[in-house]
Design a protein around this motif. Structure first.
Motif, PDB file in Angstrom:
ATOM      1  N   GLU A   5     -13.843 -30.478   5.307  1.00 50.18           N
ATOM      2  CA  GLU A   5     -13.936 -30.500   6.766  1.00 50.18           C
ATOM      3  C   GLU A   5     -13.712 -29.088   7.319  1.00 50.18           C
ATOM      4  O   GLU A   5     -14.426 -28.640   8.221  1.00 50.18           O
ATOM      5  N   ALA A   6     -12.728 -28.380   6.780  1.00 48.48           N
ATOM      6  CA  ALA A   6     -12.480 -27.000   7.207  1.00 48.48           C
ATOM      7  C   ALA A   6     -13.663 -26.102   6.849  1.00 48.48           C
ATOM      8  O   ALA A   6     -14.022 -25.211   7.618  1.00 48.48           O
ATOM      9  N   LEU A   7     -14.275 -26.345   5.702  1.00 48.24           N
ATOM     10  CA  LEU A   7     -15.460 -25.576   5.312  1.00 48.24           C
ATOM     11  C   LEU A   7     -16.593 -25.811   6.302  1.00 48.24           C
ATOM     12  O   LEU A   7     -17.238 -24.859   6.754  1.00 48.24           O
ATOM     13  N   ASP A   8     -16.835 -27.068   6.655  1.00 52.56           N
ATOM     14  CA  ASP A   8     -17.879 -27.393   7.635  1.00 52.56           C
ATOM     15  C   ASP A   8     -17.614 -26.711   8.975  1.00 52.56           C
ATOM     16  O   ASP A   8     -18.529 -26.191   9.603  1.00 52.56           O
ATOM     17  N   GLU A   9     -16.358 -26.722   9.403  1.00 47.52           N
ATOM     18  CA  GLU A   9     -16.005 -26.077  10.669  1.00 47.52           C
ATOM     19  C   GLU A   9     -16.243 -24.573  10.591  1.00 47.52           C
ATOM     20  O   GLU A   9     -16.730 -23.964  11.537  1.00 47.52           O
ATOM     21  N   SER A  10     -15.919 -23.983   9.460  1.00 48.97           N
ATOM     22  CA  SER A  10     -16.116 -22.547   9.272  1.00 48.97           C
ATOM     23  C   SER A  10     -17.600 -22.188   9.298  1.00 48.97           C
ATOM     24  O   SER A  10     -18.002 -21.217   9.945  1.00 48.97           O
ATOM     25  N   ILE A  11     -18.414 -22.978   8.624  1.00 48.37           N
ATOM     26  CA  ILE A  11     -19.862 -22.728   8.603  1.00 48.37           C
ATOM     27  C   ILE A  11     -20.439 -22.888   9.999  1.00 48.37           C
ATOM     28  O   ILE A  11     -21.238 -22.069  10.447  1.00 48.37           O
TER      29      ILE A  11
END
Length: 69
Positions: A50-56
């Motif tokens: 989820e944090a990766l998706d937010e970062s992207i």
């Protein structure tokens, strides 16, 4: 106390790429049963991704704003 998902999100933001490298999570999960460990690991990865998706998404917005300028 943080949930496994919150720990996963935090880990991603500080550059930790696996639950075994997250010392706080590793110590916390030691006292869990096998089923709880499985559940907690899945939740940790859910938070990490989820944090990766937010970062992207954030990076795409920055790139889009620069391209539009």
């Amino acid at each position: 106390m943080m949930t496994p998902k919150e720990l996963g999100k935090w880990a991603k933001t500080v550059g930790i790429n696996a639950p075994s490298l997250d010392a706080g999570f590793s110590c916390w999960i030691k006292n869990a049963t096998a089923e709880e460990r499985k559940k907690h690991l899945i939740e940790w990865w859910d938070g990490w991704y989820e944090a990766l998706d937010e970062s992207i998404s954030f990076q795409q917005n920055i790139y889009g704003n620069r391209s539009a300028a």
